[in-house]
Design an enzyme around this catalytic site. Structure first.
Site, short mmCIF file in Angstrom:
data_model
loop_
_atom_site.label_atom_id
_atom_site.label_comp_id
_atom_site.label_asym_id
_atom_site.label_seq_id
_atom_site.Cartn_x
_atom_site.Cartn_y
_atom_site.Cartn_z
CG PHE A 1 -0.58 0.10 2.53
CD1 PHE A 1 0.74 0.28 2.83
CD2 PHE A 1 -1.50 0.05 3.57
CE1 PHE A 1 1.15 0.42 4.14
CE2 PHE A 1 -1.10 0.19 4.88
CZ PHE A 1 0.24 0.37 5.16
CD GLU A 2 1.26 5.15 3.23
OE1 GLU A 2 1.89 6.13 2.83
OE2 GLU A 2 1.05 4.91 4.43
#
Lengths: 522, 621
Positions: B425-426
């Protein structure tokens, strides 16, 4: 029966010469002058090469469209080598004639465990040899053994052999019948008289019985040969072709195996060893088959299954999958044949229509400019083994350069990293590997179909079916450009203003949507 | 009772920190120097921007005391009251835990204090992250709330929006979520399907669309939503552009799916969020209409640096737990800790924790400097390094624990599952590597344009100069970028490592120049090259961070600074040799570079969409 009178080395050498003269329409019984073999060798080599070449071409014709390198022709090449390599023996043999004469005397006495005296064996050899020599009229004899035309004695035998095969009732010929025939030969003919002719005959009959791909049957045929008899026992027997006609017959069996892609196994090897020994031409052929078959067996990156489906719809599916490399393509059956009778031929009114389209093609069609027509072209032929199927393509012309949209990278595209660098210099020359790639651009192909009929009505149904998944197609004019005859590629058209000359029986017609709808319903 | 004590304490803290921030802002006003050049970008030119990274950023004693006062209760809460096992099992964070988090003020750590938040600096936020990282589900929930969920309002919101939303978000009364990902759109902004159309009275936008994998989607009341709107360009043409909106759940038409069943971070709430004819008032447009892309990018870029300290906090805890096991478990009358292969793993964990901590606090310190420096590359490097370090270390820890690491009865398998998401993620690490490399290359490419153009034109002096420099380089020169020596930025104990860094940086600069010369702007397509560039840069940044930190520790006389020197030297040596290898791979015709073969293999596999080798037992005859 003149050959029977010949004795000793003279008969041996002569018969050998005869067997090598396959490529030449000369009388084998002519005496050969010492200078002649050289010419003979050359002509034979040329004949062997030409036969290879011819086969290559034929095979190419069959499989060329599929873009598959042909294995058989390659192997055939090696088969040809066998012939040509044996040529040099002809010279050696003639040169060695004198020596062998002396050697034979010693040999005959010294070879241990030789079950038969050498001399009586010459008779059948000469006999077979002559038969082969007469039969071998053309250089193709290696590939498809023609019926040997023996004189007198063997003719009877041949007729008898034919009977063996004919006893099986028509229509129910299968492996069991074939095996029975072979076994009957063995039973009726304890001495295996005329076994070479029988084997040649059996080879030709194999296809009728549907056993041409059965390794066990080939092994059974080889088993017909008497064992140990033809094995060379001395260095000279080994040097000169020992029992050439039998060896030739053995090679013919292997050749037929090769043509049908049957890989010999250990049993074959064992049989050949028993019959001809390690240093013999059938054995050489066997070794080469072992080598090259395994090399070439899987060389085709686009293999076609050995047994093609009989159902035309399945065959069409197979052909379409074969042509379309994209695995994500979907095959759609737009129309099933209305009535498939036992013969598999569909009712002409409702032929099958099977199409294939990839997601990319779908997207390309969706983006197609409706002002530009798309073309249904075909039929083009596709060979799948021995079957030819025809397909049609839906394609468009290449956009002229001024109309092409330059694919630009939108400024705000990737949330995470820049998709392009704002630099005013590109790749340098020494990292540009595309300098010598010449690319020919072609217009896009949007879909491919195979149909039972090649007329416009049928193909209009295909287009109609395509419209369900490609709504954009409803707005695009479709031009049918169907060649009456099959196979010829149409010249790439350069747009509407210059329509290509109508093909002989072709229909060229631009129609609007309604018309097509109408046709589709009809 | 305890709660009230906590709350009162918090009030004190908030006051203290408020004063502190006021001080910080005043200091910011005092130092209005021109924005300094970013450190990482200069590395691409073969330079070390010493001012940025030496000395290691410090906080004042007052600030430190404040932090420690605040950290104490939070740490106590996390170690004593948070039941991570239960959170993981039940798939949700209990309400009382959430309430406690709210009362501790953890929902508004970076919200300016005039809006009721704690107004933490990046450094303080990172420090708190270390503790929050003890439970991954809570860390992710909090990060989704304030690192991306409400960050948009802080970064791009106007005064009214801030005043309206931030106080309640800071107190945790409302939870925020960040709605960007769609079924068809991960990082591809062009394929966003959600659409907002202006209503006839021009007072509302009608929002329609679906978003997937929204953390806090089921809990949130305030959503930062990105949707396409029609924007009239300056030349009069109508274009679809992305606009950011603040959407309240109460606007109507907002529904969410059931929480996704995930591998890790199971306690966090992730679900689909649907917007159906949601009426969003035009005053809720975040930033400009059509400016959503930049808003999204800024939010994403700003949220990454904190992962370093979060992971480091987790790793420190992990080292404690595994060390206790290794020192008690006996095999062959020896503790596990006496085996070399086990020792190696502890050294690795300590080293990774040290490096990522150094990188995280260095970056936080740089971000806290006045002038809002752009540290997005540094933040991305911290994220990549720490996420991969976390995965590696947790995996090694499981190895130390053997079978018990694999059992549900122990917390280790949960840590492994939780840490896997960090790589994804990110921005996945692959994508961030592209970002790191391309952003730096863009910078270097612009500056080198003149030189490269001259080289391409065959300007004699430039060519001779380049060839001469290459010749000198190949004959082996000692690189001195001024880190070492008398009164150098680096302490003599780590001078060797500093020399290694200098050499790497110098040759990295040369390689970047060569790469630009070779590929120009088409280097965008050379992803394997870019990956290597990014890897080198991450190593260089890690080396700089540890050198800077270790030097400071020695000079200031920090406890156990000799240990730090060891770790720094180990990391620098390892990274140095890795870099040398990678640099040699980047050479043309290097035998180490197998890219062509690798591409071919993957091409063949992908063409058939299968593993195409025949079975080992297959025969041809």
């Amino acid at each position: 029966m003149r050959q029977l009178k010949l004795r000793g080395v003279k008969a041996l050498s002569r018969s050998h010469t005869a067997s090598w003269e396959l490529g030449r329409n000369s009388n084998p019984r002519q005496s050969v002058s010492p200078k002649e073999p050289r010419i003979l060798t050359a002509s034979l080599r040329a004949a062997a090469l030409s036969s290879c070449w011819k086969h290559n071409n034929e095979e190419d014709k069959v499989s060329g469209r599929l873009g598959e390198p042909d294995l058989k022709s390659e192997i055939k090449g090696t088969g040809g080598c066998l012939t040509s390599s044996s040529m040099s023996w002809a010279q050696a043999l003639l040169l060695a004639r004198g020596i062998s004469r002396g050697w034979r005397g010693i040999c005959g006495a010294t070879v241990m465990g030789a079950p038969f005296p050498q001399v009586p064996l010459q008779a059948p050899r000469g006999l077979h040899c002559s038969a082969a020599a007469t039969a071998a009229g053309s250089s193709d004899s290696w590939l498809a053994p023609p019926p040997p035309e023996p004189q007198k004695g063997p003719t009877k035998a041949l007729a008898f052999h034919e009977e063996l095969f004919q006893r099986a009732p028509e229509g129910t010929r299968d492996k069991a019948d074939f095996v029975r025939a072979v076994q009957n030969f063995g039973q009726h003919n304890v001495h295996k008289r005329g076994h070479v002719d029988f084997i040649y005959l059996a080879l030709r009959k194999m296809r009728e019985f549907g056993v041409e791909r059965d390794l066990a049957v080939y092994n059974l045929l080889l088993d017909v040969f008497p064992k140990e008899v033809f094995r060379p026992r001395s260095i000279f027997q080994r040097m000169f072709i020992h029992y050439p006609r039998q060896q030739e017959c053995g090679v013919a069996v292997l050749e037929q195996m090769e043509n049908h892609g049957v890989m010999p196994n250990k049993e074959t090897e064992f049989l050949l060893l028993q019959i001809f020994g390690r240093k013999s031409y059938p054995m050489l052929k066997f070794v080469r088959m072992k080598l090259w078959f395994s090399r070439f067996k899987n060389i085709n990156p686009f293999p076609v299954p050995r047994d093609l489906p009989r159902d035309p719809v399945d065959l069409a599916k197979l052909g379409l999958r074969h042509m379309e490399p994209n695995l994500n393509a979907t095959v759609t059956i737009y129309q099933m044949p209305s009535s498939t009778d036992s013969t598999g031929a569909a009712d002409p009114a409702e032929p099958h229509i099977v199409g294939i389209q990839t997601p990319d093609q779908q997207a390309a069609l969706a983006h197609h400019n409706p002002a530009r027509p798309v073309f249904v072209e075909g039929p083009f032929s596709l060979w799948l083994r021995n079957k030819c199927v025809y397909y049609h393509i839906l394609r468009a012309d290449l956009l002229p350069p001024e109309e092409r949209e330059v694919e630009e990278i939108p400024e705000e595209w990737n949330l995470y990293y820049p998709m392009q660098l704002h630099l005013d210099y590109g790749r340098s020359g020494w990292d540009d590997y595309e300098f010598d790639v010449h690319k020919v651009e072609e217009g896009p192909v949007f879909a491919i179909c195979m149909a039972g009929a090649h007329d416009q009505a049928t193909l209009a149904k295909w287009i109609q079916g395509l419209q369900e998944t490609n709504p954009a197609l409803a707005q695009i004019p479709v031009v049918f450009r169907l060649a009456g005859s099959t196979g010829e590629l149409l010249a790439p058209s350069s747009g509407l203003e210059e329509p290509s000359p109508p093909p002989p029986e072709g229909q060229e017609e631009e129609e609007d949507d309604q018309q097509r709808q109408h046709q589709g319903q009809s | 009772m305890a709660v009230s004590v906590l709350v009162s304490r918090r009030a004190v803290l908030v006051r203290a920190s408020r004063a502190l921030v006021a001080f910080a802002t005043s200091r910011r006003l005092l130092r209005t120097s021109p924005p300094s050049r970013a450190f990482a970008k200069e590395l691409f030119l073969g330079k070390i921007e010493k001012k940025e990274v030496f000395p290691f950023p410090e906080v004042s004693q007052d600030e430190l005391n404040d932090i420690n006062q605040f950290v104490g209760p939070v740490e106590k809460f996390f170690t004593e009251e948070v039941d991570s096992k239960r959170i993981d099992r039940e798939g949700r964070i209990p309400d009382e835990t959430l309430d406690k988090l709210k009362s501790l003020g953890l929902f508004g750590m970076q919200v300016p204090e005039e809006y009721g938040g704690l107004g933490f600096s990046n450094t303080m936020y990172a420090r708190l992250g270390e503790i929050v990282g003890l439970d991954a589900s809570i860390a992710v929930t909090l990060a989704a709330h304030q690192a991306i969920g409400l960050k948009g309002i802080i970064l791009a919101g106007n005064k009214e929006q801030k005043a309206k939303y931030l106080p309640r978000l800071a107190s945790g009364e409302h939870i925020a979520a960040f709605c960007l990902t769609e079924p068809s759109s991960g990082s591809d902004a062009a394929s966003i399907k959600s659409r907002a159309t202006l209503s006839e009275d021009k007072k509302h936008y009608i929002l329609n669309g679906s978003k997937v994998w929204i953390t806090n989607g089921g809990l949130a009341n305030i959503f930062t939503v990105f949707a396409k709107t029609e924007v009239v360009d300056s030349d009069g043409s109508v274009k679809d552009k992305i606009t950011a909106f603040i959407v309240e759940r109460d606007f109507g038409g907002v529904t969410h799916g059931k929480p996704e069943d995930k591998l890790g971070i199971r306690g966090s709430n992730t679900c689909e969020v649907h917007f159906e004819n949601t009426r969003v008032p035009i005053e809720n447009v975040l930033g400009e209409v059509g400016g959503g892309f930049k808003v999204a990018m800024n939010i994403l870029n700003s949220g990454r640096f904190s992962m370093g300290s979060t992971v480091a906090g987790m790793l420190k805890k992990l080292i404690e737990m595994t060390a206790a096991y290794a020192c008690t478990r006996k095999q062959f009358n020896k503790n596990l800790s006496e085996f070399g292969l086990i020792q190696e793993k502890f050294a690795l964990m300590a080293q990774k924790a040290y490096v990522m901590e150094s990188m995280a606090y260095l970056t936080a310190g740089m971000l806290d400097q006045p002038g809002f420096p752009d540290c997005s590359i540094e933040a991305a490097m911290v994220k990549v390094f720490s996420s991969e370090g976390a995965w590696q270390c947790v995996s090694e820890a499981l190895q130390i624990l053997g079978g018990s690491g694999y059992m549900r009865d122990y917390p280790y398998e949960r840590l492994l599952r939780d840490s896997r998401i960090l790589l994804i993620f990110e921005g996945t690490n692959e994508i961030l590597r592209m970002y790191i490399a391309l952003t730096g290359l863009q910078h270097a490419g612009r500056i080198l344009t003149a030189r490269i153009n001259e080289l391409k034109r065959g300007n004699v002096t430039t060519v001779i100069e380049t060839v001469g420099r290459r010749l000198r380089d190949s004959l082996g020169r000692t690189v001195d970028l001024g880190l070492t020596g008398k009164l150098g930025a680096v302490h003599p104990s780590v001078a060797d490592s500093a020399n290694k860094l200098e050499e790497n940086v110098y040759y990295f600069g040369r390689t970047v120049e060569t790469l630009l010369l070779r590929f120009g702007k088409t280097i965008v397509e050379e992803q394997m090259v870019l990956k290597r560039v990014a890897n080198i840069l991450i190593n260089l940044y890690g080396m700089t961070a540890v050198l800077s930190r270790a030097s400071r520790s020695i000079r200031v006389g920090i406890r156990n600074h000799d240990h730090e020197v060891l770790l720094a030297n180990i990391f620098c040596a390892e990274a140095y040799y890795q870099n040398l290898f990678t640099l040699s791979q980047l050479d043309k015709y290097s035998p180490e570079n197998l890219d062509e073969q690798i591409k071919k293999v993957s091409q063949q596999v992908l063409e058939k969409q299968a593993y195409i080798c025949a079975h080992p037992l297959d025969r041809t005859s």
